[in-house]
Design a protein around this motif. Structure first.
Motif, PDB file in Angstrom:
ATOM      1  N   LEU A  38       8.501  -4.095   3.162  1.00 15.54           N
ATOM      2  CA  LEU A  38       7.974  -4.872   4.281  1.00 15.54           C
ATOM      3  C   LEU A  38       7.802  -3.953   5.481  1.00 15.54           C
ATOM      4  N   GLU A  39       6.586  -3.875   5.960  1.00 18.86           N
ATOM      5  CA  GLU A  39       6.314  -3.022   7.115  1.00 18.86           C
ATOM      6  C   GLU A  39       5.809  -3.856   8.273  1.00 18.86           C
ATOM      7  N   TYR A  40       6.332  -3.582   9.457  1.00 25.04           N
ATOM      8  CA  TYR A  40       5.826  -4.227  10.667  1.00 25.04           C
ATOM      9  C   TYR A  40       4.828  -3.304  11.301  1.00 25.04           C
ATOM     10  N   ILE A  41       3.797  -3.879  11.868  1.00 26.61           N
ATOM     11  CA  ILE A  41       2.883  -3.082  12.659  1.00 26.61           C
ATOM     12  C   ILE A  41       3.126  -3.466  14.106  1.00 26.61           C
TER      13      ILE A  41
ATOM     14  N   PHE B  80      -0.605   2.238  17.483  1.00 26.34           N
ATOM     15  CA  PHE B  80       0.013   1.474  16.411  1.00 26.34           C
ATOM     16  C   PHE B  80       1.151   2.234  15.763  1.00 26.34           C
TER      17      PHE B  80
ATOM     18  N   TYR C  72       7.174 -13.954   6.449  1.00 27.35           N
ATOM     19  CA  TYR C  72       6.546 -12.654   6.201  1.00 27.35           C
ATOM     20  C   TYR C  72       6.187 -12.552   4.729  1.00 27.35           C
TER      21      TYR C  72
ATOM     22  N   PRO D 113       5.421  -9.716   1.615  1.00 25.56           N
ATOM     23  CA  PRO D 113       5.678  -8.301   1.357  1.00 25.56           C
ATOM     24  C   PRO D 113       4.409  -7.450   1.534  1.00 25.56           C
ATOM     25  N   THR D 114       4.587  -6.254   2.125  1.00 24.07           N
ATOM     26  CA  THR D 114       3.460  -5.343   2.276  1.00 24.07           C
ATOM     27  C   THR D 114       3.035  -4.827   0.899  1.00 24.07           C
TER      28      THR D 114
ATOM     29  N   LYS E   6      -2.330 -12.037   6.223  1.00 23.40           N
ATOM     30  CA  LYS E   6      -0.969 -11.536   6.064  1.00 23.40           C
ATOM     31  C   LYS E   6      -0.469 -10.805   7.303  1.00 23.40           C
ATOM     32  N   ARG E   7      -1.425 -10.269   8.081  1.00 20.26           N
ATOM     33  CA  ARG E   7      -1.013  -9.441   9.216  1.00 20.26           C
ATOM     34  C   ARG E   7      -0.893 -10.226  10.522  1.00 20.26           C
TER      35      ARG E   7
ATOM     36  N   VAL F  20       0.971 -12.397  11.666  1.00 27.07           N
ATOM     37  CA  VAL F  20       2.308 -12.546  12.242  1.00 27.07           C
ATOM     38  C   VAL F  20       2.744 -11.310  13.032  1.00 27.07           C
ATOM     39  N   TYR F  21       2.216 -10.144  12.686  1.00 21.19           N
ATOM     40  CA  TYR F  21       2.597  -8.915  13.402  1.00 21.19           C
ATOM     41  C   TYR F  21       1.776  -8.696  14.662  1.00 21.19           C
ATOM     42  N   TRP F  22       0.725  -9.458  14.816  1.00 19.23           N
ATOM     43  CA  TRP F  22      -0.142  -9.270  15.983  1.00 19.23           C
ATOM     44  C   TRP F  22       0.343 -10.061  17.186  1.00 19.23           C
TER      45      TRP F  22
END
Lengths: 248, 268
Positions: free
Chosen positions: A9-12, A40, A80, A82-83, B262-263, B265-267
């Motif tokens: 799992l990666e956060y950006i 980023f 979340y 998974p990446t 999927k992304r 939530v991170y934004w």
């Protein structure tokens, strides 16, 4: 049953600058030569998790702050994804990570019961069947017909607690135990919590209190820097965790 | 390469849409509650929506009919219906770009499918629209207009309009979350569109340069609903234009959604 296979799992994390469309546009137009976009950052929150959890397990999560406990819980809760890797969950998941989610201060207690229950996957018909039990248990009486903004924080906790513990789920995900501090309510609520947990097939509980973990769980996952350091019987893992803390 | 991967995952948009429709109780509840709460402490309740619209239309109608030297009994019904639809379109699109930004209390806190939030916003604006549409009956009564059978066309054309708006809303809400200046851009664009779209003026006033209307999707969105209400058949070229736009919008919003969902939530 839950199965994790090579789950990452990666956060950006983006800065303010990278969230501008204007800047992005200039970036593209100038080929990125003038305005470099390096805002980023990727954080690896969970790293190569492999675990297989059968029904009937009561799993405690331990680890230092930032070890990935909440990330792990949010992954199981479906917040979340998974990446990379595979995550298979069989059963209905209920998370109590944010029990107050959806509570509207201007809406009445009853309306908020509907909101919380709907957001946690109940249908209106189910709620109608449960509403008497929820109202009785909360002991809020006529306050249920008043906007929740007039509630004390203890009353609001009782309302939310009564709704959440009335929901049936196969897999429970808890970040610290949910509870109430009301002296007269404690006895009654801990019984209800026991029942709530016993109904579930799998429980995940992240807690800093070893007492609670020993009381509720039979297994334990020790997380360290986003990886599963160890998984096994609660006593063994707690001992290992305490040993590892001694040298720090 | 991104697009290719996204095409493979295209069904996420469809599965989330189906899931949201199965869970319609959530967004219907939230949007009703939103509307109710906003007007709960006022005496005439949500009919403030209707009243403020009546005030706006009657004052603008009286002044502009003089300005355009138009017959008020022709101009005011035209303006009223155009503006009611415009209000629906602009209200929804303006809020779309901020929708997910303002949904931090849901996204990242509980498992929620973003389509549920988008449909909630859409429903909220349909509720507002249905309060405003009451004005049409007032107009019929006041200007002694008897609607003909063409009015039946307004149901399918409203659905066509709404499907278009839903897809734009999906697109804007994702872009608005990623780029925080998007809401300013959208607001500006909507403002410009208001003046270049035939809402306060008749299309026939534009003697040459018809392309200003022909290429403006908003003009077609409004036209397909306005004509049947005013007793004409909706122009078939506008219908085809809207269908064409719908296909384009559906493809682009489903690609964007499946690619980025999927992304999101991170934004935040």
């Amino acid at each position: 049953m839950i199965n994790l296979k090579n789950v990452d799992l990666e956060y950006i994390v983006g800065g303010v600058y990278s969230q501008s469309f204007k800047n992005q546009l200039f970036n593209t137009l100038t080929g990125g030569k003038i305005v470099q976009n390096k805002n980023f950052i990727t954080i690896k929150a969970l790293n190569n998790l492999n675990i297989n959890i059968e029904n009937g397990q009561r799993i405690g999560l331990i680890g230092a702050n930032g070890a990935g406990k909440t990330s792990f819980l949010k992954l199981i809760a479906g917040i979340y994804q998974p990446t990379s890797g595979e995550l298979n969950i069989k059963g209905k998941v209920l998370s109590t990570i944010s029990p107050y989610c959806g509570v509207e201060p201007d809406a009445t207690g009853i309306e908020n019961i509907y909101t919380i229950a709907l957001l946690n996957g109940l249908k209106k018909q189910d709620i109608k069947n449960k509403i008497d039990d929820i109202c009785d248990f909360s002991e809020l009486g006529d306050y249920l017909y008043m906007p929740t903004r007039v509630y004390s924080s203890g009353m609001l906790t009782r309302l939310v607690y009564s709704v959440i513990t009335s929901i049936d789920a196969d897999i429970l995900v808890m970040d610290e135990i949910i509870g109430v501090n009301d002296a007269t309510f404690i006895e009654k609520s801990s019984q209800r919590l026991r029942k709530f947990i016993d109904k579930s097939k799998i429980l995940f509980l992240a807690s800093h209190s070893e007492g609670i973990l020993r009381n509720v769980c039979n297994k334990c996952i020790f997380l360290k820097n986003g990886s599963i350091e160890d998984y096994g019987n609660i006593e063994d893992i707690l001992n290992k965790y305490n040993q590892s803390n001694k040298f720090v | 390469m991104y697009i290719k991967n996204a095409m493979k995952r295209k069904n996420i948009f469809i599965t989330d849409l189906v899931d949201a429709i199965n869970n319609r109780q959530i967004w219907l509840h939230l949007s009703w509650q939103d509307t109710k709460l906003k007007y709960r402490r006022s005496k005439i309740g949500q009919f403030w929506i209707t009243l403020s619209m009546i005030i706006f239309i009657s004052s603008l109608g009286l002044v502009y009919s003089k300005l355009f030297k138009a017959n008020p009994s022709e101009y005011i019904p035209y303006l009223a219906i155009s503006y009611i639809i415009w209000n629906y379109i602009s209200g929804l699109l303006n809020e779309s770009s901020n929708l997910l930004v303002n949904s931090t209390r849901y996204i990242g806190e509980i498992k929620i499918n973003p389509i549920i939030l988008i449909l909630g916003l859409l429903t909220k604006h349909i509720i507002i629209f249905s309060h405003n549409i009451l004005i049409v009956f007032l107009i019929y009564f006041f200007f002694k207009i008897t609607p003909n059978s063409y009015i039946l066309y307004s149901f399918p054309t409203f659905v066509l309009l709404t499907l278009n708006l839903f897809n734009i809303s999906v697109f804007l809400s994702i872009l608005g979350l990623r780029y925080r200046d998007m809401s300013q851009i959208v607001q500006n664009l909507i403002q410009v569109l208001f003046f270049i779209t035939p809402i306060t003026w008749f299309p026939k006033l534009l003697s040459s340069n018809k392309w200003i209307i022909d290429l403006n999707p908003m003009a077609h969105f409004i036209e397909i609903f306005r004509s049947p209400i005013l007793g004409n058949s909706p122009p078939s070229n506008s219908i085809f234009f809207c269908l064409f736009i719908l296909i384009l919008l559906f493809i682009s919003s489903s690609i964007l959604y499946s690619w980025k969902v999927k992304r999101l939530v991170y934004w935040l």
